[in-house]
Write a protein that holds these residues in place. Structure first.
Motif, PDB file in Angstrom:
ATOM      1  N   VAL A 202       0.846  -1.195   0.000  1.00 24.27           N
ATOM      2  CA  VAL A 202       0.000   0.000   0.000  1.00 24.27           C
ATOM      3  C   VAL A 202       0.880   1.244   0.000  1.00 24.27           C
ATOM      4  O   VAL A 202       0.683   2.171  -0.806  1.00 24.27           O
ATOM      5  CB  VAL A 202      -0.951   0.022   1.217  1.00 24.27           C
ATOM      6  CG1 VAL A 202      -1.654   1.371   1.346  1.00 24.27           C
ATOM      7  CG2 VAL A 202      -1.970  -1.103   1.122  1.00 24.27           C
ATOM      8  N   ASP A 203       1.867   1.270   0.890  1.00 25.00           N
ATOM      9  CA  ASP A 203       2.767   2.430   0.960  1.00 25.00           C
ATOM     10  C   ASP A 203       3.521   2.623  -0.349  1.00 25.00           C
ATOM     11  O   ASP A 203       3.610   3.742  -0.868  1.00 25.00           O
ATOM     12  CB  ASP A 203       3.769   2.258   2.110  1.00 25.00           C
ATOM     13  CG  ASP A 203       3.108   2.320   3.470  1.00 25.00           C
ATOM     14  OD1 ASP A 203       1.998   2.880   3.585  1.00 25.00           O
ATOM     15  OD2 ASP A 203       3.713   1.813   4.438  1.00 25.00           O
ATOM     16  N   PHE A 204       4.063   1.546  -0.879  1.00 23.79           N
ATOM     17  CA  PHE A 204       4.815   1.635  -2.134  1.00 23.79           C
ATOM     18  C   PHE A 204       3.932   2.141  -3.278  1.00 23.79           C
ATOM     19  O   PHE A 204       4.342   3.004  -4.056  1.00 23.79           O
ATOM     20  CB  PHE A 204       5.440   0.279  -2.489  1.00 23.79           C
ATOM     21  CG  PHE A 204       5.974   0.230  -3.892  1.00 23.79           C
ATOM     22  CD1 PHE A 204       7.041   1.032  -4.283  1.00 23.79           C
ATOM     23  CD2 PHE A 204       5.388  -0.597  -4.841  1.00 23.79           C
ATOM     24  CE1 PHE A 204       7.516   1.010  -5.592  1.00 23.79           C
ATOM     25  CE2 PHE A 204       5.853  -0.626  -6.140  1.00 23.79           C
ATOM     26  CZ  PHE A 204       6.926   0.176  -6.519  1.00 23.79           C
ATOM     27  N   TYR A 205       2.708   1.620  -3.384  1.00 23.58           N
ATOM     28  CA  TYR A 205       1.833   2.034  -4.471  1.00 23.58           C
ATOM     29  C   TYR A 205       1.450   3.514  -4.358  1.00 23.58           C
ATOM     30  O   TYR A 205       1.345   4.204  -5.374  1.00 23.58           O
ATOM     31  CB  TYR A 205       0.588   1.151  -4.540  1.00 23.58           C
ATOM     32  CG  TYR A 205       0.832  -0.222  -5.123  1.00 23.58           C
ATOM     33  CD1 TYR A 205       2.086  -0.609  -5.597  1.00 23.58           C
ATOM     34  CD2 TYR A 205      -0.183  -1.150  -5.200  1.00 23.58           C
ATOM     35  CE1 TYR A 205       2.305  -1.864  -6.123  1.00 23.58           C
ATOM     36  CE2 TYR A 205       0.024  -2.412  -5.738  1.00 23.58           C
ATOM     37  CZ  TYR A 205       1.265  -2.773  -6.192  1.00 23.58           C
ATOM     38  OH  TYR A 205       1.472  -4.029  -6.720  1.00 23.58           O
ATOM     39  N   HIS A 206       1.233   4.004  -3.143  1.00 22.18           N
ATOM     40  CA  HIS A 206       0.952   5.437  -2.984  1.00 22.18           C
ATOM     41  C   HIS A 206       2.152   6.277  -3.409  1.00 22.18           C
ATOM     42  O   HIS A 206       2.001   7.301  -4.090  1.00 22.18           O
ATOM     43  CB  HIS A 206       0.553   5.752  -1.543  1.00 22.18           C
ATOM     44  CG  HIS A 206      -0.865   5.430  -1.246  1.00 22.18           C
ATOM     45  ND1 HIS A 206      -1.271   4.928  -0.034  1.00 22.18           N
ATOM     46  CD2 HIS A 206      -1.995   5.525  -1.988  1.00 22.18           C
ATOM     47  CE1 HIS A 206      -2.578   4.739  -0.055  1.00 22.18           C
ATOM     48  NE2 HIS A 206      -3.033   5.080  -1.232  1.00 22.18           N
TER      49      HIS A 206
ATOM     50  N   PRO B  23      -1.146   9.761 -16.204  1.00 14.56           N
ATOM     51  CA  PRO B  23      -2.383   9.603 -15.431  1.00 14.56           C
ATOM     52  C   PRO B  23      -2.856   8.151 -15.317  1.00 14.56           C
ATOM     53  O   PRO B  23      -3.391   7.758 -14.275  1.00 14.56           O
ATOM     54  CB  PRO B  23      -3.408  10.449 -16.188  1.00 14.56           C
ATOM     55  CG  PRO B  23      -2.625  11.353 -17.064  1.00 14.56           C
ATOM     56  CD  PRO B  23      -1.313  10.688 -17.325  1.00 14.56           C
ATOM     57  N   ALA B  24      -2.674   7.352 -16.353  1.00 12.03           N
ATOM     58  CA  ALA B  24      -3.103   5.956 -16.301  1.00 12.03           C
ATOM     59  C   ALA B  24      -2.273   5.172 -15.300  1.00 12.03           C
ATOM     60  O   ALA B  24      -2.796   4.320 -14.566  1.00 12.03           O
ATOM     61  CB  ALA B  24      -3.009   5.317 -17.683  1.00 12.03           C
ATOM     62  N   VAL B  25      -0.974   5.442 -15.245  1.00 13.76           N
ATOM     63  CA  VAL B  25      -0.091   4.773 -14.287  1.00 13.76           C
ATOM     64  C   VAL B  25      -0.477   5.196 -12.874  1.00 13.76           C
ATOM     65  O   VAL B  25      -0.604   4.366 -11.965  1.00 13.76           O
ATOM     66  CB  VAL B  25       1.391   5.077 -14.588  1.00 13.76           C
ATOM     67  CG1 VAL B  25       2.297   4.534 -13.495  1.00 13.76           C
ATOM     68  CG2 VAL B  25       1.783   4.504 -15.953  1.00 13.76           C
ATOM     69  N   ARG B  26      -0.684   6.498 -12.688  1.00 14.12           N
ATOM     70  CA  ARG B  26      -1.076   7.013 -11.367  1.00 14.12           C
ATOM     71  C   ARG B  26      -2.362   6.339 -10.896  1.00 14.12           C
ATOM     72  O   ARG B  26      -2.462   5.859  -9.767  1.00 14.12           O
ATOM     73  CB  ARG B  26      -1.269   8.517 -11.425  1.00 14.12           C
ATOM     74  CG  ARG B  26      -1.728   9.135 -10.103  1.00 14.12           C
ATOM     75  CD  ARG B  26      -1.986  10.624 -10.256  1.00 14.12           C
ATOM     76  NE  ARG B  26      -0.840  11.307 -10.781  1.00 14.12           N
ATOM     77  CZ  ARG B  26       0.074  11.936 -10.046  1.00 14.12           C
ATOM     78  NH1 ARG B  26      -0.059  11.966  -8.747  1.00 14.12           N
ATOM     79  NH2 ARG B  26       1.091  12.529 -10.612  1.00 14.12           N
ATOM     80  N   GLN B  27      -3.368   6.292 -11.762  1.00 17.74           N
ATOM     81  CA  GLN B  27      -4.655   5.710 -11.393  1.00 17.74           C
ATOM     82  C   GLN B  27      -4.539   4.215 -11.094  1.00 17.74           C
ATOM     83  O   GLN B  27      -5.177   3.717 -10.166  1.00 17.74           O
ATOM     84  CB  GLN B  27      -5.688   5.956 -12.495  1.00 17.74           C
ATOM     85  CG  GLN B  27      -7.091   5.546 -12.115  1.00 17.74           C
ATOM     86  CD  GLN B  27      -7.605   6.251 -10.880  1.00 17.74           C
ATOM     87  OE1 GLN B  27      -7.352   7.426 -10.666  1.00 17.74           O
ATOM     88  NE2 GLN B  27      -8.325   5.541 -10.041  1.00 17.74           N
ATOM     89  N   ALA B  28      -3.738   3.508 -11.858  1.00 18.25           N
ATOM     90  CA  ALA B  28      -3.561   2.067 -11.619  1.00 18.25           C
ATOM     91  C   ALA B  28      -2.950   1.822 -10.244  1.00 18.25           C
ATOM     92  O   ALA B  28      -3.387   0.919  -9.514  1.00 18.25           O
ATOM     93  CB  ALA B  28      -2.684   1.460 -12.712  1.00 18.25           C
ATOM     94  N   PHE B  29      -1.964   2.614  -9.879  1.00 18.29           N
ATOM     95  CA  PHE B  29      -1.349   2.452  -8.564  1.00 18.29           C
ATOM     96  C   PHE B  29      -2.319   2.808  -7.438  1.00 18.29           C
ATOM     97  O   PHE B  29      -2.364   2.120  -6.418  1.00 18.29           O
ATOM     98  CB  PHE B  29      -0.058   3.260  -8.450  1.00 18.29           C
ATOM     99  CG  PHE B  29       1.144   2.570  -9.024  1.00 18.29           C
ATOM    100  CD1 PHE B  29       1.600   1.366  -8.504  1.00 18.29           C
ATOM    101  CD2 PHE B  29       1.836   3.118 -10.093  1.00 18.29           C
ATOM    102  CE1 PHE B  29       2.707   0.720  -9.031  1.00 18.29           C
ATOM    103  CE2 PHE B  29       2.945   2.484 -10.622  1.00 18.29           C
ATOM    104  CZ  PHE B  29       3.390   1.278 -10.092  1.00 18.29           C
ATOM    105  N   LEU B  30      -3.097   3.859  -7.619  1.00 19.24           N
ATOM    106  CA  LEU B  30      -4.045   4.251  -6.569  1.00 19.24           C
ATOM    107  C   LEU B  30      -5.141   3.199  -6.383  1.00 19.24           C
ATOM    108  O   LEU B  30      -5.512   2.871  -5.256  1.00 19.24           O
ATOM    109  CB  LEU B  30      -4.656   5.610  -6.889  1.00 19.24           C
ATOM    110  CG  LEU B  30      -3.709   6.805  -6.764  1.00 19.24           C
ATOM    111  CD1 LEU B  30      -4.391   8.086  -7.228  1.00 19.24           C
ATOM    112  CD2 LEU B  30      -3.192   6.946  -5.337  1.00 19.24           C
TER     113      LEU B  30
END
Length: 144
Positions: free
Chosen positions: A101-105, A114-121
């Motif tokens: 969770v921490d790593f993905y944030h 934006p697609a990468v950001r949204q996938a991680f969130l």
């Protein structure tokens, strides 16, 4: 006549974050299959397999993003072995999900796409939910 080319190169940090995520998801998929097989009840087995399905979806999402950004297919590796004792596996999975969770944030914060950001969130939210399930199963084990 004018020709415009748009040559987008993802930041190296996003590529590295995607590679790490792909390996982590690949490892979790294998581990959770093992955990599900060792689960003491059908309820736990079913829930762990649901979690595994989420991990497969995350893997596919991250692999697709990686391929679209690099033009290469990922070559995933299992980066951490899964404990063979069920309770140890639950503990391992809980800690791994929390760390993920921490790593993905952090990866989402670094991402410029934006697609990468949204996938991680989205994956971070799922991972937090998974951690709660593994913690629940751990507390059930402590009662027995």
């Amino acid at each position: 006549m004018y020709y415009y080319t748009w040559d987008y190169r993802a930041p190296a940090s996003s590529i590295a974050d995607l590679e790490k995520a792909i390996n982590g998801e690949y490892s979790a998929i294998a581990c959770y299959e093992r955990l599900a097989g060792a689960a003491p009840s059908e309820e736990e087995r079913t829930q762990i397999m649901e979690i595994r399905k989420d991990e497969i979806r995350h893997y596919q999402t991250f692999a697709g993003l990686y391929t679209s950004l690099t033009g290469r297919q990922p070559a995933p590796v299992i980066n951490e072995p899964c404990p063979s004792v069920y309770r140890d596996g639950l503990h391992f999975a809980f800690k791994d999900e929390q760390n993920t969770v921490d790593f993905y944030h952090e990866a989402a914060d670094r991402a410029s796409d934006p697609a990468v950001r949204q996938a991680f969130l989205r994956a971070a939210a799922d991972e937090q939910n998974h951690a709660v399930w593994f913690l629940y199963f751990l507390t059930q084990q402590a009662r027995e």
